[in-house]
Design an enzyme around this catalytic site. Structure first.
Site, PDB file in Angstrom:
ATOM      1  CB  SER A   1      34.726  38.589   3.625  1.00  0.00           C
ATOM      2  OG  SER A   1      33.947  39.041   3.419  1.00  0.00           O
TER       3      SER A   1
ATOM      4  CE1 TYR B   1      34.893  43.791   5.900  1.00  0.00           C
ATOM      5  CE2 TYR B   1      34.066  41.706   4.362  1.00  0.00           C
ATOM      6  CZ  TYR B   1      34.236  41.701   5.823  1.00  0.00           C
ATOM      7  OH  TYR B   1      34.928  41.189   6.476  1.00  0.00           O
TER       8      TYR B   1
HETATM    9  N1  NAP Z   1      32.534  37.800  11.638  1.00  0.00           N
HETATM   10  C1  NAP Z   1      31.887  37.360  10.452  1.00  0.00           C
HETATM   11  O1  NAP Z   1      31.025  36.957  10.468  1.00  0.00           O
HETATM   12  C2  NAP Z   1      33.345  37.709   9.411  1.00  0.00           C
HETATM   13  C3  NAP Z   1      32.995  36.949   8.516  1.00  0.00           C
HETATM   14  C4  NAP Z   1      33.684  37.126   7.382  1.00  0.00           C
HETATM   15  C5  NAP Z   1      35.236  37.922   7.455  1.00  0.00           C
HETATM   16  N2  NAP Z   1      35.383  38.024   8.788  1.00  0.00           N
HETATM   17  C6  NAP Z   1      36.681  39.010   9.321  1.00  0.00           C
HETATM   18  O2  NAP Z   1      36.943  38.540   9.713  1.00  0.00           O
HETATM   19  C7  NAP Z   1      37.677  39.236  11.365  1.00  0.00           C
HETATM   20  C8  NAP Z   1      37.490  39.312  12.112  1.00  0.00           C
HETATM   21  O3  NAP Z   1      36.037  40.589  12.253  1.00  0.00           O
HETATM   22  P1  NAP Z   1      35.174  39.947  13.916  1.00  0.00           P
HETATM   23  O4  NAP Z   1      34.252  40.082  12.849  1.00  0.00           O
HETATM   24  O5  NAP Z   1      35.524  39.784  14.694  1.00  0.00           O
HETATM   25  O6  NAP Z   1      34.761  41.776  13.568  1.00  0.00           O
HETATM   26  P2  NAP Z   1      34.325  42.751  14.697  1.00  0.00           P
HETATM   27  O7  NAP Z   1      34.213  42.279  15.988  1.00  0.00           O
HETATM   28  O8  NAP Z   1      34.484  44.033  13.996  1.00  0.00           O
HETATM   29  O9  NAP Z   1      36.035  42.676  15.831  1.00  0.00           O
HETATM   30  C9  NAP Z   1      37.082  43.407  14.159  1.00  0.00           C
HETATM   31  C10 NAP Z   1      38.521  44.072  15.121  1.00  0.00           C
HETATM   32  O10 NAP Z   1      38.960  44.795  14.278  1.00  0.00           O
HETATM   33  C11 NAP Z   1      39.621  46.426  14.985  1.00  0.00           C
HETATM   34  N3  NAP Z   1      39.872  46.778  14.618  1.00  0.00           N
HETATM   35  C12 NAP Z   1      39.404  47.923  13.940  1.00  0.00           C
HETATM   36  N4  NAP Z   1      39.694  49.021  13.221  1.00  0.00           N
HETATM   37  C13 NAP Z   1      41.545  49.515  14.259  1.00  0.00           C
HETATM   38  C14 NAP Z   1      41.844  50.008  13.991  1.00  0.00           C
HETATM   39  N5  NAP Z   1      41.665  50.903  13.070  1.00  0.00           N
HETATM   40  N6  NAP Z   1      42.767  49.730  14.521  1.00  0.00           N
HETATM   41  C15 NAP Z   1      43.384  48.223  15.526  1.00  0.00           C
HETATM   42  N7  NAP Z   1      42.348  47.873  15.417  1.00  0.00           N
HETATM   43  C16 NAP Z   1      41.150  48.261  14.779  1.00  0.00           C
HETATM   44  C17 NAP Z   1      38.739  45.930  16.413  1.00  0.00           C
HETATM   45  O11 NAP Z   1      39.267  46.755  17.464  1.00  0.00           O
HETATM   46  P3  NAP Z   1      37.879  47.719  18.212  1.00  0.00           P
HETATM   47  O12 NAP Z   1      37.517  47.481  19.047  1.00  0.00           O
HETATM   48  O13 NAP Z   1      38.654  48.846  18.480  1.00  0.00           O
HETATM   49  O14 NAP Z   1      37.256  48.452  17.039  1.00  0.00           O
HETATM   50  C18 NAP Z   1      38.301  44.743  16.716  1.00  0.00           C
HETATM   51  O15 NAP Z   1      39.102  44.248  17.471  1.00  0.00           O
HETATM   52  C19 NAP Z   1      37.745  40.167  10.155  1.00  0.00           C
HETATM   53  O16 NAP Z   1      39.220  40.600   9.052  1.00  0.00           O
HETATM   54  C20 NAP Z   1      36.820  40.080   9.755  1.00  0.00           C
HETATM   55  O17 NAP Z   1      36.616  41.233   7.478  1.00  0.00           O
HETATM   56  C21 NAP Z   1      34.262  38.601   9.971  1.00  0.00           C
END
Ligand code: NAP
Length: 251
Positions: free
Chosen positions: A156, A169
Site C-alpha cells: 500500500s 496496517y
Molecule cells: N482496497 C484498496 O483501496 C487497497 C489499496 C491498497 C492496498 N490494498 C491491499 O489489497 C489487498 C486486498 O484488499 P481489499 O480491498 O480487497 O480488502 P477487503 O475487501 O477487506 O478483503 C480482504 C480479504 O482478506 C481476507 N481476510 C482478512 N482476514 C483474514 C484472515 N484472518 N484469514 C483469512 N483471510 C482473511 C478477507 O476475508 P473475510 O471475508 O473472511 O474477512 C477478504 O477476503 C490487501 O492486501 C490490501 O492491503 C487495498
C-alpha cells in the site's frame, strides 16, 4: 515501477498453472480469482469464510472457467502445522506451485500509535505479516518445483511512505516491503521471482472502512484492476524481481 491495469487476458495463457491466493472470497481476491481462472489457472482459494469461497467458486464454474480448489483457513489462528498440511496437500495433488499471491489483510483501526489497541495491533500484524511469512516459508519448497514461479506481496502507499494514524496496517505493509525485498535477494538465482505490489485505490470493503464518507464514483472496482495480476503471473513479466510495483489504473 508502474504496471498498467489495462491488460487483455488471453484464454489459456495461464493454463496448467497452479496459483494460491489468500483472501479469495471477496474484494480484490474475488476479482483476481475470476481473472486467473479465466486465463486457465487452477486457483487454490484460501480464505476463512467457506460460504464466501463457495459463492466465488460457483461464479467461476458458472462462467466456464478453470475449476478452483477451496482451502478454508483463518490466517489469524493458523499455526505451522496448518501450513505444513497445506504444503503436503499441494505436493501430493500437484507436485508444485507456480504462484503465491498474498492478498488477505485487515485494516485494523485508524488511531495514533499512542492509543492503538494492543490486541488489534497483534491481530493486524498476525494476519498481514506473520501469516504471509509462514505461508511463504512452507511454500518455497513447493514453488521451487515450478520452472517459473512468482510470489506477490500486496502492499500500500502507506507501506512505502508513512502516514499518521494508519497504525498497525501501515507498519505491516512497511514490513511486507522488507520481507519482499529480502526474499527477492535470497531467491535471486532461483526460478522464483518475488515482488511487492501497491494496487492503489479500489472500491472494496477495506477502502470503505478507511474512507467511510468518500464518494466512490471515481474509485475503480477491483475487477478493473485485477487483469494486471494475470500479467504479473504470466511469462510476459518473467524478468521482474525485487521490484516495488504500482498498479496504474487506465480506463
Ligand atoms: N482496497 C484498496 O483501496 C487497497 C489499496 C491498497 C492496498 N490494498 C491491499 O489489497 C489487498 C486486498 O484488499 P481489499 O480491498 O480487497 O480488502 P477487503 O475487501 O477487506 O478483503 C480482504 C480479504 O482478506 C481476507 N481476510 C482478512 N482476514 C483474514 C484472515 N484472518 N484469514 C483469512 N483471510 C482473511 C478477507 O476475508 P473475510 O471475508 O473472511 O474477512 C477478504 O477476503 C490487501 O492486501 C490490501 O492491503 C487495498
Amino acid at each position: 515501477m508502474n504496471i498498467s491495469t489495462h491488460y487483455e487476458i488471453s484464454k489459456n495463457e495461464l493454463k496448467d498453472k497452479i496459483i494460491l491466493l489468500t483472501g479469495a472470497n471477496r474484494g480484490f481476491g474475488r476479482a483476481i480469482t475470476l481473472d486467473l481462472a479465466k486465463a486457465g489457472a487452477s486457483v487454490i482459494m484460501l480464505g476463512r469464510d467457506l460460504g464466501g469461497l463457495e459463492t466465488v467458486y460457483d461464479e467461476v464454474v458458472g462462467l466456464g472457467y478453470q475449476q478452483p480448489i477451496l482451502h478454508p483457513l483463518d490466517l489469524e489462528g493458523a499455526t505451522p502445522e496448518h501450513y505444513q498440511q497445506l504444503q503436503s496437500e499441494i505436493l501430493d495433488n500437484f507436485g508444485r506451485l507456480d504462484g503465491l499471491i498474498h492478498n488477505a489483510a485487515i485494516i485494523g483501526t485508524m488511531m495514533p500509535i499512542e492509543q492503538y489497541d494492543i490486541k488489534l495491533w497483534y491481530s493486524t500484524l498476525q494476519i498481514n505479516l506473520n501469516a504471509p511469512f509462514m505461508l511463504t516459508q512452507f511454500l518455497i519448497p513447493v514453488l521451487s518445483q515450478s520452472v517459473d514461479a512468482r510470489i506477490l506481496f500486496f502492499s500500500s502507499s502507506v507501506g512505502r511512505e508513512a502516514r499518521a494514524y494508519w497504525g498497525a496496517y501501515g507498519v505491516s505493509k512497511f514490513a511486507i516491503e522488507g520481507l519482499s525485498k529480502t526474499l527477492a535477494e535470497e531467491l535471486e538465482k532461483t526460478n522464483i521471482k518475488v515482488n511487492s505490489v501497491d494496487p492503489k485505490q479500489m472500491r472494496t470493503k477495506m477502502r470503505q472502512t478507511a474512507y467511510p464518507a468518500e464518494n466512490t464514483d471515481n474509485i475503480p472496482p477491483p475487477e478493473l484492476i485485477s487483469p494486471a495480476i494475470v500479467y504479473l503471473m504470466s511469462k510476459k513479466s518473467k524478468n521482474l524481481n525485487g521490484k516495488q510495483l504500482v498498479l496504474e489504473f487506465n480506463k
